[in-house]
Design a protein around this motif. Sequence first.
Motif, PDB file in Angstrom:
ATOM      1  N   HIS A   1       2.461  11.778 -10.170  1.00 16.35           N
ATOM      2  CA  HIS A   1       1.730  13.053 -10.156  1.00 16.35           C
ATOM      3  C   HIS A   1       2.695  14.247 -10.197  1.00 16.35           C
ATOM      4  O   HIS A   1       2.407  15.275 -10.833  1.00 16.35           O
ATOM      5  N   LEU A   2       3.853  14.111  -9.521  1.00 22.28           N
ATOM      6  CA  LEU A   2       4.825  15.212  -9.468  1.00 22.28           C
ATOM      7  C   LEU A   2       5.826  15.159 -10.615  1.00 22.28           C
ATOM      8  O   LEU A   2       6.771  15.950 -10.649  1.00 22.28           O
ATOM      9  N   ASP A   3       5.618  14.224 -11.554  1.00 21.38           N
ATOM     10  CA  ASP A   3       6.514  14.038 -12.699  1.00 21.38           C
ATOM     11  C   ASP A   3       7.934  13.653 -12.267  1.00 21.38           C
ATOM     12  O   ASP A   3       8.912  13.965 -12.933  1.00 21.38           O
ATOM     13  N   LEU A   4       8.040  12.958 -11.131  1.00 22.00           N
ATOM     14  CA  LEU A   4       9.333  12.456 -10.678  1.00 22.00           C
ATOM     15  C   LEU A   4       9.513  10.988 -11.072  1.00 22.00           C
ATOM     16  O   LEU A   4      10.635  10.518 -11.210  1.00 22.00           O
ATOM     17  N   PHE A   5       8.387  10.286 -11.234  1.00 22.11           N
ATOM     18  CA  PHE A   5       8.411   8.887 -11.670  1.00 22.11           C
ATOM     19  C   PHE A   5       7.702   8.761 -13.013  1.00 22.11           C
ATOM     20  O   PHE A   5       6.746   9.504 -13.285  1.00 22.11           O
ATOM     21  N   ARG A   6       8.144   7.802 -13.819  1.00 20.27           N
ATOM     22  CA  ARG A   6       7.580   7.601 -15.155  1.00 20.27           C
ATOM     23  C   ARG A   6       6.107   7.164 -15.091  1.00 20.27           C
ATOM     24  O   ARG A   6       5.755   6.306 -14.301  1.00 20.27           O
ATOM     25  N   LYS A   7       5.294   7.766 -15.954  1.00 23.25           N
ATOM     26  CA  LYS A   7       3.854   7.499 -15.946  1.00 23.25           C
ATOM     27  C   LYS A   7       3.509   6.084 -16.398  1.00 23.25           C
ATOM     28  O   LYS A   7       2.486   5.532 -15.997  1.00 23.25           O
ATOM     29  N   GLU A   8       4.359   5.486 -17.233  1.00 24.11           N
ATOM     30  CA  GLU A   8       4.015   4.204 -17.842  1.00 24.11           C
ATOM     31  C   GLU A   8       4.344   2.989 -16.974  1.00 24.11           C
ATOM     32  O   GLU A   8       4.083   1.847 -17.356  1.00 24.11           O
TER      33      GLU A   8
ATOM     34  N   HIS B   1      16.375   0.915  -7.303  1.00 30.42           N
ATOM     35  CA  HIS B   1      14.920   0.986  -7.476  1.00 30.42           C
ATOM     36  C   HIS B   1      14.512   2.329  -8.092  1.00 30.42           C
ATOM     37  O   HIS B   1      13.748   2.364  -9.074  1.00 30.42           O
ATOM     38  N   LEU B   2      15.040   3.409  -7.542  1.00 28.61           N
ATOM     39  CA  LEU B   2      14.620   4.736  -7.993  1.00 28.61           C
ATOM     40  C   LEU B   2      15.111   5.065  -9.402  1.00 28.61           C
ATOM     41  O   LEU B   2      14.369   5.661 -10.195  1.00 28.61           O
ATOM     42  N   ARG B   3      16.321   4.677  -9.736  1.00 27.34           N
ATOM     43  CA  ARG B   3      16.823   4.960 -11.092  1.00 27.34           C
ATOM     44  C   ARG B   3      16.007   4.222 -12.158  1.00 27.34           C
ATOM     45  O   ARG B   3      15.926   4.659 -13.311  1.00 27.34           O
ATOM     46  N   GLY B   4      15.388   3.125 -11.768  1.00 21.44           N
ATOM     47  CA  GLY B   4      14.564   2.381 -12.718  1.00 21.44           C
ATOM     48  C   GLY B   4      13.211   3.023 -12.990  1.00 21.44           C
ATOM     49  O   GLY B   4      12.578   2.721 -14.000  1.00 21.44           O
ATOM     50  N   ILE B   5      12.762   3.910 -12.102  1.00 15.68           N
ATOM     51  CA  ILE B   5      11.415   4.480 -12.253  1.00 15.68           C
ATOM     52  C   ILE B   5      11.400   5.995 -12.400  1.00 15.68           C
ATOM     53  O   ILE B   5      10.367   6.573 -12.747  1.00 15.68           O
ATOM     54  N   CYS B   6      12.529   6.645 -12.164  1.00 17.38           N
ATOM     55  CA  CYS B   6      12.567   8.113 -12.189  1.00 17.38           C
ATOM     56  C   CYS B   6      12.528   8.685 -13.607  1.00 17.38           C
ATOM     57  O   CYS B   6      13.084   8.115 -14.550  1.00 17.38           O
TER      58      CYS B   6
ATOM     59  N   LYS C   1      13.645  14.508 -14.427  1.00 13.97           N
ATOM     60  CA  LYS C   1      13.441  15.421 -13.294  1.00 13.97           C
ATOM     61  C   LYS C   1      13.659  14.677 -11.978  1.00 13.97           C
ATOM     62  O   LYS C   1      14.277  15.210 -11.036  1.00 13.97           O
ATOM     63  N   GLY C   2      13.178  13.459 -11.903  1.00 12.86           N
ATOM     64  CA  GLY C   2      13.353  12.657 -10.703  1.00 12.86           C
ATOM     65  C   GLY C   2      14.790  12.289 -10.448  1.00 12.86           C
ATOM     66  O   GLY C   2      15.253  12.268  -9.297  1.00 12.86           O
ATOM     67  N   VAL C   3      15.528  12.001 -11.523  1.00 13.46           N
ATOM     68  CA  VAL C   3      16.953  11.650 -11.387  1.00 13.46           C
ATOM     69  C   VAL C   3      17.731  12.812 -10.789  1.00 13.46           C
ATOM     70  O   VAL C   3      18.614  12.618  -9.945  1.00 13.46           O
ATOM     71  N   ILE C   4      17.398  14.036 -11.202  1.00 10.18           N
ATOM     72  CA  ILE C   4      18.063  15.223 -10.650  1.00 10.18           C
ATOM     73  C   ILE C   4      17.817  15.298  -9.140  1.00 10.18           C
ATOM     74  O   ILE C   4      18.745  15.519  -8.351  1.00 10.18           O
TER      75      ILE C   4
ATOM     76  N   THR D   1       0.831  -1.210   0.000  1.00 11.41           N
ATOM     77  CA  THR D   1       0.000   0.000   0.000  1.00 11.41           C
ATOM     78  C   THR D   1       0.864   1.259   0.000  1.00 11.41           C
ATOM     79  O   THR D   1       0.625   2.198  -0.766  1.00 11.41           O
ATOM     80  N   CYS D   2       1.891   1.278   0.847  1.00 13.87           N
ATOM     81  CA  CYS D   2       2.756   2.459   0.958  1.00 13.87           C
ATOM     82  C   CYS D   2       3.513   2.720  -0.339  1.00 13.87           C
ATOM     83  O   CYS D   2       3.635   3.870  -0.782  1.00 13.87           O
ATOM     84  N   VAL D   3       4.049   1.665  -0.944  1.00 18.55           N
ATOM     85  CA  VAL D   3       4.843   1.831  -2.168  1.00 18.55           C
ATOM     86  C   VAL D   3       3.959   2.311  -3.315  1.00 18.55           C
ATOM     87  O   VAL D   3       4.352   3.205  -4.072  1.00 18.55           O
ATOM     88  N   ILE D   4       2.762   1.765  -3.436  1.00 14.84           N
ATOM     89  CA  ILE D   4       1.872   2.208  -4.517  1.00 14.84           C
ATOM     90  C   ILE D   4       1.494   3.681  -4.342  1.00 14.84           C
ATOM     91  O   ILE D   4       1.499   4.457  -5.307  1.00 14.84           O
ATOM     92  N   LYS D   5       1.201   4.098  -3.114  1.00 15.22           N
ATOM     93  CA  LYS D   5       0.891   5.515  -2.865  1.00 15.22           C
ATOM     94  C   LYS D   5       2.104   6.385  -3.189  1.00 15.22           C
ATOM     95  O   LYS D   5       1.972   7.484  -3.731  1.00 15.22           O
ATOM     96  N   ASN D   6       3.303   5.898  -2.836  1.00 14.48           N
ATOM     97  CA  ASN D   6       4.536   6.616  -3.128  1.00 14.48           C
ATOM     98  C   ASN D   6       4.721   6.758  -4.639  1.00 14.48           C
ATOM     99  O   ASN D   6       5.086   7.838  -5.144  1.00 14.48           O
ATOM    100  N   LEU D   7       4.451   5.672  -5.370  1.00 12.98           N
ATOM    101  CA  LEU D   7       4.583   5.704  -6.834  1.00 12.98           C
ATOM    102  C   LEU D   7       3.579   6.672  -7.447  1.00 12.98           C
ATOM    103  O   LEU D   7       3.921   7.446  -8.356  1.00 12.98           O
ATOM    104  N   GLU D   8       2.352   6.646  -6.953  1.00 19.80           N
ATOM    105  CA  GLU D   8       1.313   7.544  -7.475  1.00 19.80           C
ATOM    106  C   GLU D   8       1.683   9.009  -7.245  1.00 19.80           C
ATOM    107  O   GLU D   8       1.479   9.858  -8.113  1.00 19.80           O
ATOM    108  N   LYS D   9       2.230   9.292  -6.070  1.00 20.27           N
ATOM    109  CA  LYS D   9       2.650  10.656  -5.764  1.00 20.27           C
ATOM    110  C   LYS D   9       3.784  11.091  -6.692  1.00 20.27           C
ATOM    111  O   LYS D   9       3.800  12.207  -7.204  1.00 20.27           O
ATOM    112  N   GLY D  10       4.740  10.164  -6.910  1.00 16.50           N
ATOM    113  CA  GLY D  10       5.874  10.473  -7.787  1.00 16.50           C
ATOM    114  C   GLY D  10       5.449  10.704  -9.230  1.00 16.50           C
ATOM    115  O   GLY D  10       5.981  11.590  -9.915  1.00 16.50           O
TER     116      GLY D  10
END
Length: 201
Positions: free
Chosen positions: A131-138, A179-184, A187-190, A120-129
């Motif tokens: 939304h903020l264009d820090l994580f890839r939409k796809e 984990h983060l480099r795979g989904i950022c 903008k997220g990588v920065i 639950t926490c990770v999915i909410k974290n992904l959704e937030k990312g």
Amino acid sequence: MKDQILDKATDMFLTLGFKSVTMDDIASEMGISKKTIYQHFANKDELVKATTTNLYENISCGIDEIILADKNPIEELFAIKEFVMKNLKNENTSPIYQLHKYYPKIHKSLMIKQFDKMGTCVIKNLEKGIHLDLFRKEINKELIARFYFAGMNSIKDPEIFSPEKFSIKEVQTNYLEYHLRGICTPKGVIKLEQLININNN
């Protein structure tokens, strides 16, 4: 007295391992008789179950507080990692692995609770990312959440990640970056690299 026994047992199990610590060790450390412990916990299995449940609840509450602080999702994951490592005493003796090996039923029950909470926490974290264009939409959020959960548990295996070769902090930090480099997004990588530079200085 029950809470004191629980606190001391938790501390000793996390420091020395669930298998290594005996009821005699706990009684000796507390300056009480083993009989006193048995007045509150029928056997070691019951004490191990109580300590893991207590630990899980404390960590879950702490994670909820971090999430409520509304950090950006990358900072949130780093903050959760630091909080969990602190509460698990950096897992230098891999107590979770000992739990899995010697108390499989308790470990399985804990994993089910962790999966529900962490998923639950990770999915909410992904959704937030996203939304903020820090994580890839796809990205497939359900799949990524499972990848993350599976990886977080695998890196605790000392037979794969020997503590003599890799420090727990090094493994945890590198896994989180992986984990983060795979989904950022770019903008997220920065944001990620800014955070890594801050943590390294």
